[in-house]
Scaffold this active site. Structure first.
Site, mmCIF file in Angstrom:
data_model
loop_
_atom_site.group_PDB
_atom_site.id
_atom_site.type_symbol
_atom_site.label_atom_id
_atom_site.label_comp_id
_atom_site.label_asym_id
_atom_site.label_seq_id
_atom_site.Cartn_x
_atom_site.Cartn_y
_atom_site.Cartn_z
ATOM 1 C CG ASP A 359 -1.649 -1.312 1.269
ATOM 2 O OD1 ASP A 359 -1.452 -1.813 0.917
ATOM 3 O OD2 ASP A 359 -2.765 -1.108 2.045
ATOM 4 C CD GLU A 489 -5.474 -9.962 -1.320
ATOM 5 O OE1 GLU A 489 -6.507 -9.385 -0.555
ATOM 6 O OE2 GLU A 489 -4.715 -9.607 -0.910
ATOM 7 C CE LYS A 601 -9.931 -7.923 -0.749
ATOM 8 N NZ LYS A 601 -8.995 -8.367 0.078
HETATM 9 C C1 BGC Z 1 -5.807 -5.990 0.141
HETATM 10 C C2 BGC Z 1 -4.650 -5.464 -0.347
HETATM 11 C C3 BGC Z 1 -4.335 -5.035 1.094
HETATM 12 C C4 BGC Z 1 -4.540 -5.264 2.306
HETATM 13 C C5 BGC Z 1 -3.842 -3.704 3.076
HETATM 14 C C6 BGC Z 1 -6.322 -5.746 1.592
HETATM 15 O O1 BGC Z 1 -7.650 -5.856 0.998
HETATM 16 O O2 BGC Z 1 -6.165 -6.937 -0.802
HETATM 17 O O3 BGC Z 1 -3.957 -5.380 -1.050
HETATM 18 O O4 BGC Z 1 -2.365 -4.627 0.569
HETATM 19 O O5 BGC Z 1 -5.289 -5.260 2.516
HETATM 20 O O6 BGC Z 1 -4.514 -3.012 2.959
#
Ligand code: BGC
Length: 767
Positions: A359, A489, A601
């Site tokens: 992030d 994801e 997602k």
């Molecule tokens: C997201 C990831 C992210 C993480 C922390 C997850 O829900 O799919 O991309 O790095 O959250 O924010």
């Protein structure tokens, strides 16, 4: 409970009326912090209702033993947790013998305000005890931006209709726990609790990691405006210490407690110096006095807002939303210390206990690059540079060789501490974001020296990883990357995720391009780096081959890149066909069903097109957007911002605004029904991107600064500022005009609606 209860205001977050069901959500929303430490807006006085106690210190974590059903080789032994640290805000209050506890007394009125301009938190409430005694309370507290180790509280009580005894006991408490502890363990050990005159100290230490923290307090009282020193009794307990004062109040009396707290920790001091350092913070704070400290706070924030503010006219909720996000990002990371980073929940909750995710590189870097001095974003890069050895170790654990690096998905100290195989082992695209962040930084600042001194080593180690991770498919006659999870994801173990393959290819090319530049322009450094990394010609030739022959899944009929091999075998139905009762699908569908579905997602192919927008024309972007946007369920808060930016860019203005709304007030209106767990700090940077890159059309490709400003029809005007290598530019856009002002002395060159503009210092360009 009405989730959207925050009262709209341009510069404040306000809640009126007391509803115990809202307390955990408000504790997140009204959080405060200063980059060094931060906390949820827990009440100072006792509260027996539902609450998530949370006070955190940057960098202090605990390695909680991993808990998984099926152990797999390569898993990290532990999950690093951001630790709930000793509480310094607590004040027990009793009137006669009744405890002040908003869950037990009759709350007659309640108002809470987080002032965003000056960054302080205030609660005002009146309560009636069983005895009929009415107490009027106002508490104001802040964590100092100027004096990072200092927090202060002004706690005023007024005996509204009674005369009698108040027992007021400010305390410090190291007897705290994490609610998300895997084995319900206590993570702190108390080394000693001591007092010296009016000051109290708890020296505590984290188990296993051995971080030492000194938490200290000193209290000053006034009665009806006159300072006085009531007698105190000291209650030293096993893990906490109270200073207890018994004071007789007459009806109408106003008692103010100023509680000064200092938090010092062993990342910055030797153990023996922790207490003297805390003592110094207290002495200086008490000598300065609460009101002057508050003035300092206002000045510090005036400076922050000078470059970071976004003004939106004609939509007060949008205004409040964007300022809230900028405020909370500044609570989380201020950039002086390259050992700290930006946790997805910042200092506002325990979930996503590890501190650093991709992030930071993918979403937060541009925010810090444009709103602060370049050293701040640079420190985020240095953080990863300092973890390079650990990233190499991490890759070795997975079987990679020759100093290839795989940066962790989640980390506190450079080690991987995420333990779901699909993510830990497969979500390798994060490695690409590390390089993209370097590219972004250098492109924006022109500071090529960063690549020379540090960045190139990271780029080389990551290039090595991609070259080893790809394999040649004789069937496709191309290099492929198998068994990955992309940003989406909701798909695991897929082959040839477009985003991952594209990024890997680009990483390899970028590595080669920079090596060439170093060789030409910095031969001494080039040789130093070659020697240090033992890089051979054979290796770089292999990088070249993998990059040029990387397979990218593509559908000729639709003329789009496919998210991964076989994506079109899925039943393609737009997300709009789902019933609202099924959303979010991750709470209503089995994982099996999610994996087989076409639902995405978060931005995946589109994330790639966003990163490399300069390589695609608008028609390409539109085709991809039209295919993927309807399938995206945006169940990560990081998603809508990317769609909003792309939608703006291809002229889908309504869509851009719709997507912007999903990110702008995500936490204030609790769209995802989880704000009680903490705020979505990293996606707040995404909201900023939606305004600046989305509506403002700011881009920075090929060392060019570009603006193509548009304005949503719902707004009268908006304005934002950016710090472009020390030059402050203000971009103003209304329904009828565009004005860019150069607020600095130096001349700056940029592109406005595709035309080059050279703007002298203190001049405007108006369209
Ligand atoms: C997201 C990831 C992210 C993480 C922390 C997850 O829900 O799919 O991309 O790095 O959250 O924010």
């Amino acid at each position: 409970m009405n989730k959207a209860y925050i009262i709209p205001d341009e510069w404040a977050i306000i809640e009126e009326g007391f509803d115990p069901a809202r307390v955990p959500a408000s504790e997140s929303i009204f959080s405060i912090g200063n980059g060094y430490m931060g906390q949820r807006a827990n009440f100072e006085e006792d509260y027996s209702g539902k609450s998530l106690q949370g006070n955190y210190i940057g960098g202090i974590y605990y390695p909680d033993k991993t808990r998984v059903g099926w152990w797999k080789n390569g898993y990290p032994e532990y999950f690093a947790k951001v630790l709930n640290a000793p509480n310094w805000i607590g004040i027990h209050i009793k009137i006669e013998d009744e405890i002040l506890d908003l869950n037990r007394v009759d709350v007659l009125s309640f108002r809470q305000e987080l002032n965003m301009k000056e960054d302080w938190l205030k609660r005002s409430f009146r309560v009636k005890f069983n005895s009929g005694n009415i107490l009027d309370v106002e508490s104001q507290r802040f964590i100092s931006m100027k004096r990072k180790e200092l927090g202060v509280i002004k706690y005023r009580v007024k005996a509204e209709n009674f005369s009698g005894k108040i027992q007021i006991a400010p305390y410090i408490d190291a007897g705290i726990k994490n609610q998300d502890a895997n084995y319900d363990e206590f993570f702190w050990k108390i080394n000693d609790i001591e007092t010296e005159g009016d000051q109290a100290f708890i020296n505590s230490e984290t188990l296993k990691t051995g971080f030492k923290v000194c938490t200290a307090m000193q209290n000053v009282f006034t009665l009806n405006g006159i300072e006085f020193r009531p007698e105190k009794t000291i209650y030293k307990k096993e893990k906490s210490l109270d200073f207890q004062y018994n004071i007789n109040l007459s009806e109408g009396d106003e008692l103010i407690l100023y509680k000064y707290a200092a938090v010092t920790q062993s990342m910055n001091y030797d153990e023996k110096d922790l207490k003297p350092a805390a003592q110094k913070v207290l002495n200086e704070a008490v000598a300065t006095g609460y009101e002057s400290l508050l003035e300092e706070q206002k000045t510090a924030w005036q400076k922050i807002w000078e470059t970071a503010d976004i003004e939106i006219k004609g939509d007060i909720k949008a205004q409040q939303g964007i300022r809230f996000n900028i405020l909370q990002l500044n609570h989380t990371y201020t950039g002086e210390d390259a050992r700290l980073n930006i946790g997805p929940k910042g200092f506002t909750g325990e979930k996503y206990g590890g501190s650093t995710y991709w992030d930071t590189e993918a979403y937060c870097i541009p925010f810090y690059l444009s709103t602060k001095d370049k050293q701040v974003a640079k420190n985020l890069l240095v953080y990863r540079y300092n973890h390079l050895d650990k990233a190499i170790e991490n890759a070795e654990k997975l079987g990679f060789t020759n100093a290839a690096a795989l940066y962790p998905m989640v980390t506190m100290n450079g080690e991987e501490c995420h333990n779901e195989w699909e993510i830990t082992f497969e979500e390798i695209h994060r490695n690409g974001a590390m390089v993209y962040a370097i590219y972004n930084y250098v492109n924006y600042t022109g500071d090529y020296d960063y690549i020379v001194q540090k960045g190139m080593e990271v780029i080389i180690a990551i290039a090595r990883f991609w070259q080893q991770r790809a394999n040649f498919s004789s069937d496709k006659n191309k290099y492929v990357i198998l068994g990955v999870t992309g940003p989406n994801e909701y798909e695991n173990n897929v082959h040839n995720n477009f985003y991952t393959n594209y990024l890997a290819k680009w990483n390899l090319e970028y590595a080669l391009e920079n090596l060439e530049r170093l060789k030409q322009e910095f031969p001494v450094d080039y040789q130093r780096i070659i020697d240090k990394t033992n890089l051979t010609k054979k290796e770089t030739a292999q990088w070249q081959k993998v990059a040029s022959e990387m397979y990218l899944p593509y559908d000729d009929k639709r003329r789009i890149f496919l998210q991964q091999d076989g994506f079109l075998d899925k039943e393609i139905r737009p997300a709009s066909a789902l019933s609202p009762a099924e959303r979010p699908i991750n709470q209503h569908w089995s994982w099996d069903r999610i994996l087989r579905s076409c639902y995405i997602k978060q931005a995946d192919v589109l994330q790639g097109l966003y990163f490399f927008e300069n390589r695609f024309d608008k028609k390409d972007l539109t085709r991809h957007f039209d295919f993927y946007e309807p399938l995206t369920v945006h169940e990560s808060s990081l998603s809508p911002c990317v769609h909003s930016i792309l939608a703006s860019s291809i002229g889908k203005d309504d869509k851009a605004y719709e997507m912007y709304l999903r990110t702008a007030r995500l936490d204030l209106d609790d769209y995802n029904h989880e704000v009680d767990e903490g705020l979505h700090i990293t996606s707040m940077a995404g909201t900023w991107l939606s305004v600046v890159q989305g509506f403002g059309g700011m881009r920075n490709f090929d060392n060019k600064l570009i603006f193509n400003p548009k304005i949503p029809k719902q707004w009268q005007s908006y304005a934002f500022k950016i710090n472009y290598n020390g030059v402050i530019l203000k971009i103003y856009k209304s329904q009828t005009e565009t004005i860019i002002s150069n607020l600095s002395d130096e001349t700056v060159t940029f592109y406005l609606n595709d035309k080059e503009v050279r703007l002298n210092g203190h001049r405007n360009i108006q369209l």
